[in-house]
Design an enzyme around this catalytic site. Structure first.
Site, PDB file in Angstrom:
ATOM      1  N   TYR A  34       0.851  -1.188   0.000  1.00 56.40           N
ATOM      2  CA  TYR A  34       0.000   0.000   0.000  1.00 56.40           C
ATOM      3  C   TYR A  34       0.888   1.239   0.000  1.00 56.40           C
ATOM      4  O   TYR A  34       2.007   1.216   0.495  1.00 56.40           O
ATOM      5  CB  TYR A  34      -0.917   0.015   1.231  1.00 56.40           C
ATOM      6  N   ASP A  42      -7.696 -10.836  -1.153  1.00 52.22           N
ATOM      7  CA  ASP A  42      -7.280 -10.496   0.202  1.00 52.22           C
ATOM      8  C   ASP A  42      -7.796  -9.115   0.581  1.00 52.22           C
ATOM      9  O   ASP A  42      -8.213  -8.323  -0.271  1.00 52.22           O
ATOM     10  CB  ASP A  42      -5.752 -10.520   0.301  1.00 52.22           C
ATOM     11  N   ASP A  43      -7.746  -8.824   1.868  1.00 47.63           N
ATOM     12  CA  ASP A  43      -8.107  -7.512   2.405  1.00 47.63           C
ATOM     13  C   ASP A  43      -9.500  -7.073   1.981  1.00 47.63           C
ATOM     14  O   ASP A  43      -9.729  -5.916   1.617  1.00 47.63           O
ATOM     15  CB  ASP A  43      -7.062  -6.458   1.992  1.00 47.63           C
ATOM     16  N   ILE A  44     -10.429  -8.020   1.995  1.00 49.06           N
ATOM     17  CA  ILE A  44     -11.837  -7.725   1.718  1.00 49.06           C
ATOM     18  C   ILE A  44     -12.680  -8.413   2.788  1.00 49.06           C
ATOM     19  O   ILE A  44     -12.188  -9.268   3.534  1.00 49.06           O
ATOM     20  CB  ILE A  44     -12.275  -8.215   0.320  1.00 49.06           C
ATOM     21  N   TYR A  92      -5.569 -15.636   4.311  1.00 48.65           N
ATOM     22  CA  TYR A  92      -4.311 -15.906   3.604  1.00 48.65           C
ATOM     23  C   TYR A  92      -3.147 -16.232   4.536  1.00 48.65           C
ATOM     24  O   TYR A  92      -2.015 -16.349   4.071  1.00 48.65           O
ATOM     25  CB  TYR A  92      -3.932 -14.725   2.713  1.00 48.65           C
TER      26      TYR A  92
END
Length: 904
Positions: A196, A301-303, A356
């Site tokens: 990010y 990922d990251d949802i 994950y």
């Protein structure tokens, strides 16, 4: 080409069977051949031979029509750099051309594996070297003996890797004869741009792809979080002007034998059951296929998987983790069937699961294990988002839990969670055996692309040959590769930006930030305690000199890599300033050891000035500007300890609180301002605190504390304080004792008698809309003397002249007039041994006086210069006065210290 003809290219002397170990030569024999250069990644089998090969001016190249052009380009570049200027190029079976060009001093270079050139196989046979047949993909054989060099890969990638080893072995233009047989352990080795924050530039990515080729890494995953066409607008096609740079990346990747993987992340809005969304995925992939992409991934990922993006998914799959796994498998299976299987030449589809990390089975993982097409590769970060260790046992268990081939997404050296730090240490904590259960590893790098190459070099080395991997040697090789002639300076810089969460998790040691400096400091402190500091001080000073000179030396030595220098500029400046501050600290402590208070005070001033400059440097982070994290766990504690030690010698309590906070910083109102002794400065957060946020101090070591004073808010923002919180203290940072509830801007509290603390903090217990200002956060010990300061000339912060803090300064607003004086009054009379006056600036003069029993004043000496120490033995008094000499400079007094006799 006949074997007989191949022999004509090779001097007869080479037909004698080579031996791995040379027989000791007689005294009259020629000098021994040079040693072999180191090859990276660490090769499997590199066997020296007795002879020597030197690149002459004339070189014959024998290659096939299908020989890898990138390998040819690397070989020719090496040959030209070594001085070759005439090239006879032979393609195929042109024996006549060789006969016409044949000479005694020629060098024949055979390039191409079994699928590229038949001639190389014959040359290897003549050299008694086994060919690459049977090696894993990317494997190769490279051999050199008098007059002949042969590069042969099991595939074109292997030949390209042979060329990269040739580049290293012949960097000087000559090498000892050798036979090299090599192959990678992990099929997939590379990097995923998955962090990010600010993405890499196009130039960064091109340079990275070239770097992967040089280091024999074969995978780059394009997954920058800020590309809207990867996430928020994943259904939309790239405009031509944005597709063109991707096409260039794909071409550059292919030239370096790097698989460009395009990772599309639809999870924020996808409807898993939608025919239209499945078609949009396939259509998007087709557009990338058309520019040469052959490898695809779908990160999920990251949802959230507890909230559907469409009602149809709830109706089709239900709710919960199992439903999410089923929905994702349904969509991925459609892409596998409709796109991957329908495009011969496509690599295996990859996916990142929403769960994950870890090894625990779950309904979600069960759904993936049982429903997802076995052709799909699943990515995993290890036991934790950032895994301190990945063991062979964990890799085997993870493969069983997910039920698919695994590719590790390794979150090192990524620094998007701690952007104020550079993570320049080596790749560690992964057992060699993990490669047996994985398809490979991709390292997630830092925002700083060039600086990431140090860790990337070492992870590539591990993945090629885990059993031969030595992280320390690999790290030094990475420094040499990136730094070139400036490698010594780069080493100093990198080892002061060495530590990381991965290092801490793997080793359990928090103090590895500067692995060279730390033991030097330990040895110096030990020697100082033993009253023999000079040798340890000299060794420490040599390293601190290198740190202080580091910015200039590295900028000069790596001027050809301006991108790297721009990336690391703030950290580099900080290393130099910490080196300067460290040198002043050593000189200060040695001056005290010699009893030279004036020199010690002068060196202390230089130390504080350099330290303030270092701590004023800012780098942007997601939580506002922050101080770079250079040498954080070693330099700052040393400097704080040195200052505390010196201050105790001056007669002060020696408390050196370091500010701590979980919150960000608004502009330049940094945390250090709440411990600077100046009520006019303050720390200011950049948002309202959340429950659990903290602000406080770290005293360095656990010690007895008796009282806490905290001033928050400010006149222009009177509500910027913690409205609901608690004051707490702790000796170890784990077990906390509550002192009182906090609801007002000014806090004053006595701690229980005998309380020991290293950490004191305010912890927020409720929500609020106001930000937080902290002007001063003061912790007192039972031995901290308390004084009242009165007098003239007027000036801000009069109390700073006797507040037990040598860094706070009383600064008079004007020059002294006749009769002006500064009076320091203690709570009660006490015996004195001496009076020490620490002036922030020389210039003002004064008579130093003590009150006698009759209420009069007795002069014990004159204050001149920056440091004044006057004996006052056998005197009991509660007041000390500085009677100013009229005129001259306005006084600036850091501290007036009435020192009591030492305890016996």
């Amino acid at each position: 080409m006949s074997f007989r003809w191949a022999l004509r290219l090779i001097p007869v002397t080479l037909l004698v069977t080579a031996v791995a170990v040379a027989v000791p030569a007689p005294v009259s024999a020629a000098p021994a051949p040079p040693s072999l250069a180191q090859v990276w990644p660490t090769p499997r089998q590199l066997t020296p031979r007795p002879g020597q090969v030197t690149i002459p001016r004339t070189v014959v190249e024998v290659a096939g029509a299908d020989t890898d052009p990138s390998a040819l380009a690397v070989v020719e570049q090496v040959l030209r750099s070594a001085g070759a200027s005439t090239f006879v190029k032979i393609t195929g079976d042109d024996r006549a051309a060789v006969d016409r060009q044949r000479g005694d001093d020629w060098l024949v270079v055979f390039i191409g594996g079994p699928t590229e050139s038949r001639a190389t196989a014959l040359a290897l046979a003549a050299l008694r070297v086994e060919g690459p047949e049977g090696l894993s993909p990317g494997g190769y054989v490279l051999a050199a003996d008098r007059g002949v060099i042969a590069l042969s890969g099991v595939d074109t990638a292997g030949t390209f890797y042979a060329a990269q080893s040739f580049r290293q072995l012949f960097s000087s233009g000559e090498s000892r004869a050798f036979a090299l047989r090599d192959w990678p352990a992990a099929p997939m080795r590379g990097v995923i741009e998955g962090f990010y924050g600010a993405p890499w530039s196009h130039a960064d990515r091109l340079a990275q792809l070239d770097f992967y080729g040089r280091t024999k890494q074969n995978m780059y995953v394009y997954s920058p979080k800020d590309d809207p066409y990867l996430r928020a607008r994943w259904r939309d096609q790239y405009p031509p002007e944005q597709l063109a740079p991707l096409s260039q990346l794909v071409s550059r990747a292919a030239a370096n034998h790097v698989e460009f993987t395009y990772a599309l992340s639809p999870g924020l809005s996808v409807c898993y059951s939608s025919d239209a969304d499945a078609a949009a995925l396939v259509t998007k992939f087709r557009s990338l296929w058309d520019i040469g992409v052959r490898s695809f991934a779908i990160p999920l990922d990251d949802i959230s998987y507890t909230r559907w993006n469409c009602d149809a998914d709830a109706a089709k799959f239900g709710t919960g983790g199992a439903a999410a796994g089923a929905a994702q498998s349904f969509l991925l299976n459609r892409v596998q069937r409709d796109f991957i299987a329908a495009h011969p030449g496509a690599e295996r589809l990859q996916m990142v699961p929403t769960e994950y990390y870890d090894l625990a089975d779950s309904p979600y993982k069960t759904a993936l294990r049982t429903q997802l097409d076995k052709a799909v590769i699943v990515e995993w970060t290890g036991v934790g988002v950032i895994a301190g260790q990945i063991t062979e046992k964990q890799a085997r268990q993870a493969k069983e839990v997910f039920g698919h081939d695994l590719l590790i997404w390794d979150n090192y050296p990524v620094n998007d969670y701690i952007t104020e730090r550079l993570l320049l240490g080596p790749y560690i904590g992964r057992e060699p055996g993990v490669a047996k259960f994985l398809t490979g590893i991709t390292a997630n790098p830092m925002v700083q692309a060039e600086a990431s190459k140090i860790a990337e070099f070492t992870s590539g080395d591990f993945l090629w040959n885990p059993d031969g991997y030595d992280p320390d040697k690999s790290w030094l090789a990475a420094i040499a590769d990136l730094g070139g002639p400036a490698a010594p300076a780069l080493k100093v810089f990198a080892e002061n930006n060495y530590s990381s969460l991965l290092v801490r998790l793997e080793t359990g040691k928090p103090d590895l930030d500067s692995p060279v400096l730390h033991p030097l400091l330990t040895a110096f402190w030990t020697a100082l305690e033993k009253k023999d500091p000079w040798d340890a001080a000299a060794k420490l000073d040599r390293y601190l000199i290198a740190m202080a000179a580091n910015p200039e030396e590295l900028r000069r030595g790596m001027a050809t890599n301006p991108k790297f220098l721009t990336e690391v500029g703030p950290w580099l400046d900080q290393v130099g300033l910490y080196g300067q501050a460290g040198r002043h600290a050593v000189k200060m402590l040695l001056a005290h050891f010699d009893g030279d208070g004036a020199k010690a005070w002068a060196e202390r001033g230089e130390l504080v000035a350099a330290l303030k400059k270092a701590q004023a440097i800012r780098v942007p982070t997601a939580r506002g500007p922050r101080n770079p994290g250079t040498c954080t766990d070693v330099c700052v504690p040393f400097l704080d300890s040195a200052l505390a030690t010196a201050d105790r010698w001056f007669g002060l309590p020696g408390i050196r609180p370091r500010p701590t906070t979980s919150m960000g910083t608004y502009t330049d109102n940094v945390p250090a301002r709440m411990v600077d002794g100046d009520p006019e400065t303050y720390y200011w957060t950049d948002w309202a605190p959340r429950a659990g946020d903290t602000v406080g101090v770290d005293l360095g070591i656990a010690q007895q504390v008796s009282h806490v004073d905290i001033t928050t808010g400010k006149p222009s923002s009177p509500n910027d304080f913690i409205h609901n919180g608690v004051l707490e203290y702790s000796a170890d940072g784990e077990r906390w004792t509550t002192v009182k509830t906090v609801t007002e801007p000014v806090i004053s509290a006595d701690l229980p008698e005998g309380a020991e603390a290293r950490f004191v903090r305010l912890r927020v217990t409720g929500t609020q809309t106001f930000w937080v200002v902290v002007s001063e956060f003061t912790v007192s010990t039972p031995d901290s003397p308390k004084y009242t300061v009165t007098g003239t000339p007027a000036g801000p912060n009069l109390a700073a002249a006797a507040d037990n803090n040598a860094d706070s300064v009383y600064t008079a607003a004007s020059a002294p007039l006749p009769g002006d004086a500064l009076v320091i009054t203690a709570a009660a009379p006490k015996p004195l041994d001496k009076v020490v006056v620490l002036a922030a600036e020389a210039g003002a003069g004064a008579d130093v006086q003590i009150a006698d029993a009759a209420g009069g004043w007795q002069t014990i000496g004159r204050m001149t210069g920056g440091y004044t120490e006057l004996p006052a033995r056998d005197v009991v008094t509660d007041r000390v006065r500085l009677l100013w000499t009229p005129g001259g400079a306005p006084p600036k007094i850091a501290e007036v210290v009435p020192v009591s006799p030492p305890r016996r």
